[in-house]
Design a protein around this motif. Sequence first.
Motif, short mmCIF file in Angstrom:
data_model
loop_
_atom_site.label_atom_id
_atom_site.label_comp_id
_atom_site.label_asym_id
_atom_site.label_seq_id
_atom_site.Cartn_x
_atom_site.Cartn_y
_atom_site.Cartn_z
N GLU A 87 0.82 -1.23 0.00
CA GLU A 87 0.00 0.00 0.00
C GLU A 87 0.85 1.27 0.00
O GLU A 87 0.54 2.25 -0.69
CB GLU A 87 -0.90 0.04 1.25
CG GLU A 87 -1.86 -1.12 1.36
CD GLU A 87 -3.29 -0.71 1.02
OE1 GLU A 87 -3.52 0.45 0.62
OE2 GLU A 87 -4.17 -1.58 1.17
N ALA A 88 1.92 1.26 0.78
CA ALA A 88 2.76 2.46 0.89
C ALA A 88 3.45 2.74 -0.44
O ALA A 88 3.58 3.90 -0.87
CB ALA A 88 3.79 2.30 2.01
N ALA A 89 3.89 1.67 -1.11
CA ALA A 89 4.56 1.85 -2.40
C ALA A 89 3.58 2.39 -3.44
O ALA A 89 3.94 3.23 -4.27
CB ALA A 89 5.15 0.51 -2.86
N ILE A 90 2.35 1.91 -3.38
CA ILE A 90 1.32 2.40 -4.31
C ILE A 90 1.09 3.90 -4.09
O ILE A 90 1.00 4.68 -5.03
CB ILE A 90 0.01 1.61 -4.12
CG1 ILE A 90 0.24 0.12 -4.45
CG2 ILE A 90 -1.10 2.18 -5.00
CD1 ILE A 90 -0.84 -0.79 -3.89
N ALA A 91 1.04 4.28 -2.83
CA ALA A 91 0.86 5.70 -2.51
C ALA A 91 2.02 6.53 -3.07
O ALA A 91 1.82 7.65 -3.56
CB ALA A 91 0.75 5.89 -0.99
N VAL B 269 -5.52 -8.01 -4.05
CA VAL B 269 -5.00 -6.78 -4.65
C VAL B 269 -5.61 -5.59 -3.92
O VAL B 269 -6.83 -5.45 -3.88
CB VAL B 269 -5.36 -6.69 -6.15
CG1 VAL B 269 -4.85 -5.39 -6.77
CG2 VAL B 269 -4.82 -7.90 -6.90
N PRO B 270 -4.77 -4.75 -3.31
CA PRO B 270 -5.32 -3.61 -2.56
C PRO B 270 -6.23 -2.74 -3.42
O PRO B 270 -5.95 -2.51 -4.59
CB PRO B 270 -4.08 -2.81 -2.16
CG PRO B 270 -2.92 -3.75 -2.28
CD PRO B 270 -3.30 -4.77 -3.31
N GLY B 271 -7.35 -2.30 -2.82
CA GLY B 271 -8.30 -1.46 -3.54
C GLY B 271 -7.66 -0.20 -4.11
O GLY B 271 -8.07 0.32 -5.13
N ARG B 272 -6.62 0.26 -3.45
CA ARG B 272 -5.92 1.48 -3.86
C ARG B 272 -5.34 1.36 -5.28
O ARG B 272 -5.23 2.35 -5.99
CB ARG B 272 -4.78 1.69 -2.88
CG ARG B 272 -4.26 3.08 -2.84
CD ARG B 272 -3.39 3.23 -1.62
NE ARG B 272 -3.36 4.62 -1.24
CZ ARG B 272 -2.92 5.05 -0.08
NH1 ARG B 272 -2.49 4.19 0.82
NH2 ARG B 272 -2.91 6.33 0.19
N VAL B 273 -4.95 0.14 -5.65
CA VAL B 273 -4.42 -0.09 -7.00
C VAL B 273 -5.43 0.37 -8.04
O VAL B 273 -5.09 0.95 -9.07
CB VAL B 273 -4.10 -1.59 -7.21
CG1 VAL B 273 -3.94 -1.94 -8.68
CG2 VAL B 273 -2.85 -2.00 -6.43
N SER B 274 -6.71 0.08 -7.75
CA SER B 274 -7.78 0.34 -8.71
C SER B 274 -8.60 1.56 -8.34
O SER B 274 -9.73 1.70 -8.79
CB SER B 274 -8.70 -0.88 -8.79
OG SER B 274 -7.98 -2.00 -9.25
N ALA B 275 -8.04 2.42 -7.52
CA ALA B 275 -8.76 3.63 -7.11
C ALA B 275 -10.13 3.26 -6.54
O ALA B 275 -11.12 3.95 -6.77
CB ALA B 275 -8.89 4.61 -8.27
N GLY B 276 -10.18 2.13 -5.84
CA GLY B 276 -11.41 1.73 -5.16
C GLY B 276 -12.39 0.95 -6.03
O GLY B 276 -13.40 0.46 -5.52
N LEU B 277 -12.11 0.81 -7.33
CA LEU B 277 -13.02 0.05 -8.20
C LEU B 277 -12.99 -1.44 -7.84
O LEU B 277 -12.03 -1.93 -7.27
CB LEU B 277 -12.62 0.21 -9.67
CG LEU B 277 -12.69 1.62 -10.26
CD1 LEU B 277 -12.10 1.65 -11.67
CD2 LEU B 277 -14.15 2.10 -10.29
#
Length: 350
Positions: A46-50, A107-115
């Motif tokens: 998650e932190a890397a995605i951010a 897969v963290p939701g953040r990857v898909s902007a919550g989609l």
Amino acid sequence: MTTIRVDAEHPEEEAIARAAEVILDGGLVAFPTETVYGLGANALDEAAIARIYAAKGRPAYNPLIVHVPDAAAARAVVTEWSETAAALAAAFWPGPLTLVLPRHPRVPGRVSAGLATVAVRVPAHRVALALLRAADVPIVAPSANPSMGVSPTRAEHVARGLADRVDLILDAGPTRVGIESTVIDLSDDLPTLLRPGAISSDDLRPFLDDIGARSAPDSGSNADSGSGAGPTRRSPGMLDRHYAPRAAVRLFEPGSEADALALARRAANDGRAVGAIVVDPERFAQRDRRDDEVFRIIVRMPPDPRAYARELYATLHRIDEAECDLVLVEEVPDTPAWAGVRDRLKRAAS
Ligand code: TXA
Ligand code: MG
């Protein structure tokens, strides 16, 4: 930021191991794919995605593509793998096709902007595949450019655009395809083309009964105001202005060279630096000698859509380097083979 040169065909193990280590430590690695350079991070971190969103200045609503080394790894990040998905993967992977499918909870939701979906692809580049195998995690990789800017097709473009916001750049020379992957949404009954790319709708048609299109790329802000179903489905990343150099971009139809030249002369008279991107400079510049002073740079493009796509972004970067204020671009044909290039030119001009 460190840049390491790697062999595009036989990537050096040491360089790949170092890049994999950066990914597993939560860092950002820019690496080549066959389309454009991607800015890679561990898709499960998650932190890397951010950090990806921050490095690009990317709006949080624009989802990322997950890169995997093969179809088996793609199946592990989705909850449904339809016959259509299997057929497209078999036909086009590794290659410039991205499939949007229902997202697996790992897969963290953040990857898909919550989609509820996730976009996934297997890139056709030995450096990218070696990195994916060495890191042994799925890697999110948007194009390695600041948000809204021109995508990078060379390591120098990445270094100039992102500088110290990327930890490591793997430089394997210019990319082969030159524009981003075709994105097709398979998460609904009607497969929908979200982004035209090197793989055309003609290439896809044998595998699909019917293809919906995202509302036309040139339909201005309507493009993002779809009701959520069918042909006008919302596609969050397709912001209208995108792939744009700093110069104002004006498209002109072949046949209206005289108008384009008149515009260029007026701009030059006002002290603006003017460039042109044309397939046939001879036809364009049936000009008197004074016009030599009108243009700071005239770039000749190939008449073939694949060759044109390969050179497009490097050309837009050159226009920026020449510090043009205005660039006149000859429109390309309205056919499926040219759809990816047309889409990028329209967006650069809007
Ligand atoms: O060729 C490419 O696809 C390159 C290389 C690096 O692989 N990557 C790339 O990523 O172009 P990016 O982030 O610049 O573009 C991703 C596109 C955006 O238009 C985004 O909206 C769309 O894919 N996308 C990603 N996930 C999606 C999803 N779950 N649903 C709909 N669209 C999605
Ligand atoms: Mg991009």
